[in-house]
Design a protein around this motif. Structure first.
Motif, PDB file in Angstrom:
ATOM      1  N   ARG A  65      39.242  38.103  45.801  1.00 26.47           N
ATOM      2  CA  ARG A  65      39.734  39.292  46.479  1.00 26.47           C
ATOM      3  C   ARG A  65      41.194  39.556  46.092  1.00 26.47           C
ATOM      4  N   GLY A  66      41.409  40.647  45.367  1.00 29.38           N
ATOM      5  CA  GLY A  66      42.752  40.989  44.909  1.00 29.38           C
ATOM      6  C   GLY A  66      43.292  40.078  43.830  1.00 29.38           C
ATOM      7  N   LEU A  67      42.428  39.324  43.162  1.00 33.73           N
ATOM      8  CA  LEU A  67      42.863  38.330  42.178  1.00 33.73           C
ATOM      9  C   LEU A  67      41.982  38.414  40.943  1.00 33.73           C
ATOM     10  N   ASN A  68      42.593  38.599  39.775  1.00 34.95           N
ATOM     11  CA  ASN A  68      41.879  38.598  38.511  1.00 34.95           C
ATOM     12  C   ASN A  68      42.872  38.247  37.411  1.00 34.95           C
ATOM     13  N   GLU A  69      43.038  36.936  37.180  1.00 33.97           N
ATOM     14  CA  GLU A  69      44.059  36.446  36.258  1.00 33.97           C
ATOM     15  C   GLU A  69      43.427  35.598  35.159  1.00 33.97           C
ATOM     16  N   ASN A  70      43.919  35.777  33.926  1.00 37.92           N
ATOM     17  CA  ASN A  70      43.448  35.004  32.786  1.00 37.92           C
ATOM     18  C   ASN A  70      44.520  34.005  32.367  1.00 37.92           C
ATOM     19  N   LYS A  72      45.660  30.567  29.900  1.00 37.89           N
ATOM     20  CA  LYS A  72      45.443  29.841  28.656  1.00 37.89           C
ATOM     21  C   LYS A  72      46.016  28.437  28.797  1.00 37.89           C
ATOM     22  N   THR A  73      45.854  27.641  27.751  1.00 42.31           N
ATOM     23  CA  THR A  73      46.362  26.267  27.768  1.00 42.31           C
ATOM     24  C   THR A  73      47.846  26.241  28.148  1.00 42.31           C
ATOM     25  N   GLY A  74      48.187  25.404  29.124  1.00 45.30           N
ATOM     26  CA  GLY A  74      49.565  25.272  29.564  1.00 45.30           C
ATOM     27  C   GLY A  74      49.943  26.178  30.713  1.00 45.30           C
ATOM     28  N   ASP A  75      49.039  27.088  31.093  1.00 39.76           N
ATOM     29  CA  ASP A  75      49.309  27.983  32.216  1.00 39.76           C
ATOM     30  C   ASP A  75      48.899  27.343  33.532  1.00 39.76           C
ATOM     31  N   MET A  76      49.545  27.794  34.610  1.00 36.62           N
ATOM     32  CA  MET A  76      49.232  27.321  35.949  1.00 36.62           C
ATOM     33  C   MET A  76      49.214  28.499  36.905  1.00 36.62           C
ATOM     34  N   ILE A  77      48.409  28.360  37.961  1.00 36.22           N
ATOM     35  CA  ILE A  77      48.400  29.322  39.049  1.00 36.22           C
ATOM     36  C   ILE A  77      48.248  28.555  40.359  1.00 36.22           C
ATOM     37  N   ILE A  78      48.899  29.043  41.403  1.00 37.42           N
ATOM     38  CA  ILE A  78      48.697  28.517  42.751  1.00 37.42           C
ATOM     39  C   ILE A  78      47.903  29.558  43.528  1.00 37.42           C
ATOM     40  N   THR A  79      46.711  29.192  43.945  1.00 39.17           N
ATOM     41  CA  THR A  79      45.830  30.162  44.581  1.00 39.17           C
ATOM     42  C   THR A  79      46.267  30.419  46.027  1.00 39.17           C
ATOM     43  N   PRO A  80      46.028  31.628  46.513  1.00 38.04           N
ATOM     44  CA  PRO A  80      46.308  31.901  47.930  1.00 38.04           C
ATOM     45  C   PRO A  80      45.380  31.070  48.817  1.00 38.04           C
ATOM     46  N   LYS A  81      45.843  30.721  50.016  1.00 34.62           N
ATOM     47  CA  LYS A  81      44.969  30.013  50.937  1.00 34.62           C
ATOM     48  C   LYS A  81      44.197  31.010  51.790  1.00 34.62           C
ATOM     49  N   ASP A  82      43.084  30.544  52.346  1.00 30.23           N
ATOM     50  CA  ASP A  82      42.214  31.372  53.184  1.00 30.23           C
ATOM     51  C   ASP A  82      41.784  32.637  52.461  1.00 30.23           C
ATOM     52  N   SER A  83      41.558  32.512  51.149  1.00 32.72           N
ATOM     53  CA  SER A  83      41.160  33.655  50.342  1.00 32.72           C
ATOM     54  C   SER A  83      40.064  33.234  49.382  1.00 32.72           C
ATOM     55  N   SER A  84      39.214  34.178  48.994  1.00 30.85           N
ATOM     56  CA  SER A  84      38.102  33.875  48.093  1.00 30.85           C
ATOM     57  C   SER A  84      38.621  33.694  46.672  1.00 30.85           C
ATOM     58  N   VAL A  85      38.203  32.593  46.027  1.00 29.76           N
ATOM     59  CA  VAL A  85      38.642  32.279  44.670  1.00 29.76           C
ATOM     60  C   VAL A  85      37.464  31.727  43.882  1.00 29.76           C
ATOM     61  N   GLY A  86      37.285  32.222  42.664  1.00 32.31           N
ATOM     62  CA  GLY A  86      36.292  31.683  41.740  1.00 32.31           C
ATOM     63  C   GLY A  86      36.938  31.436  40.389  1.00 32.31           C
ATOM     64  N   MET A  87      36.318  30.589  39.565  1.00 34.35           N
ATOM     65  CA  MET A  87      36.831  30.256  38.246  1.00 34.35           C
ATOM     66  C   MET A  87      35.716  30.369  37.219  1.00 34.35           C
ATOM     67  N   GLY A  88      36.026  30.943  36.055  1.00 38.87           N
ATOM     68  CA  GLY A  88      35.044  31.058  34.994  1.00 38.87           C
ATOM     69  C   GLY A  88      35.718  31.025  33.635  1.00 38.87           C
ATOM     70  N   SER A  89      34.913  30.857  32.578  1.00 34.84           N
ATOM     71  CA  SER A  89      35.458  30.838  31.222  1.00 34.84           C
ATOM     72  C   SER A  89      34.485  31.491  30.252  1.00 34.84           C
ATOM     73  N   LYS A  90      35.011  32.346  29.375  1.00 38.03           N
ATOM     74  CA  LYS A  90      34.181  32.980  28.343  1.00 38.03           C
ATOM     75  C   LYS A  90      33.962  32.058  27.152  1.00 38.03           C
ATOM     76  N   ASN A  91      34.900  31.146  26.910  1.00 41.74           N
ATOM     77  CA  ASN A  91      34.802  30.255  25.747  1.00 41.74           C
ATOM     78  C   ASN A  91      34.598  28.808  26.170  1.00 41.74           C
ATOM     79  N   SER A  92      35.489  28.275  26.936  1.00 42.50           N
ATOM     80  CA  SER A  92      35.390  26.963  27.582  1.00 42.50           C
ATOM     81  C   SER A  92      36.759  26.663  28.168  1.00 42.50           C
TER      82      SER A  92
END
Length: 213
Positions: A65-70, A72-92
């Protein structure tokens, strides 16, 4: 901690994706490794706490919800709490997930839901070691350090279990009387109480996850 100590290793190489599958591995109460094969996905869930996701290899899409970030290697994200989050990969992708729980203190340089390249958060400074605490609470600390060439941390004991993520350049780790060279993309694990030091012959950046449980 369910990880090898006292030798250089690679989270990415030790957790290669399995075709058509997602794979998870628990390291301790706060830390897991995940590998996602090409075109696989971990469905959206609502997490009560913030999570740090550090991409060790590949590409990772973090969405919800309100989140769509790509990432790459070496990147980091801190996800919001109490919010819907999913993870996927097109390559691996291979990534480390750190549950940072509640009552955290977070760097003013970081906003939840935004992608940042970890190695670029701190600069090199002539003759100095530059530190930044990304997050911390009573159970863990995640810090990034930039060592100018010729600088070092003197030998000391680890107050808890720790994982090093080498981000840039090359460093020398002395652990329990032995020396190890660690390069960007590699990892090293300390046991609680393990005597160690870190020095840089040339510029070296690393992140350190310290867990105090």
């Amino acid at each position: 901690m369910k990880e090898i100590t006292g030798q250089v290793f690679s989270i990415a190489e030790n957790n290669r994706p399995v075709p058509g599958c997602t794979v998870s591995r628990c390291i301790n109460n706060s830390t897991m490794y995940f590998s996602l094969a090409k075109n696989t996905d971990i469905s959206v869930e609502i997490f009560p706490n913030h999570k740090m996701l550090l991409v060790c290899d590949g590409d990772l899409n973090v969405y919800g919800r309100g989140l769509n970030e790509n990432l790459k290697t070496g990147d980091m994200i801190i996800t919001p709490k109490d919010s819907s989050v999913g993870m996927g990969s097109k390559n691996s992708a291979v990534y480390t997930e750190i549950n940072i729980g509640e009552n955290i203190t977070m760097s003013d340089m970081i906003n939840t839901g935004e992608v940042f390249e970890l190695a670029n958060l701190v600069p090199y400074s002539e003759g100095k070691i530059v530190n930044m605490d990304i997050v911390r609470n009573e159970k863990l600390k995640f810090v990034i350090m930039a060592f100018d060439g010729g600088t070092a941390l003197s030998e000391h004991a680890a107050p808890g279990e720790a994982i090093i993520f080498a981000l840039d350049g090359e460093g020398i780790i002395s652990y329990e009387g032995k020396e190890f060279t660690i390069r960007a993309g590699e990892n090293f694990c300390f046991a609680k109480g393990g005597m160690h030091s870190v020095r840089a012959e040339t510029g070296f950046k690393m992140a350190l996850l310290l867990t105090l449980e």
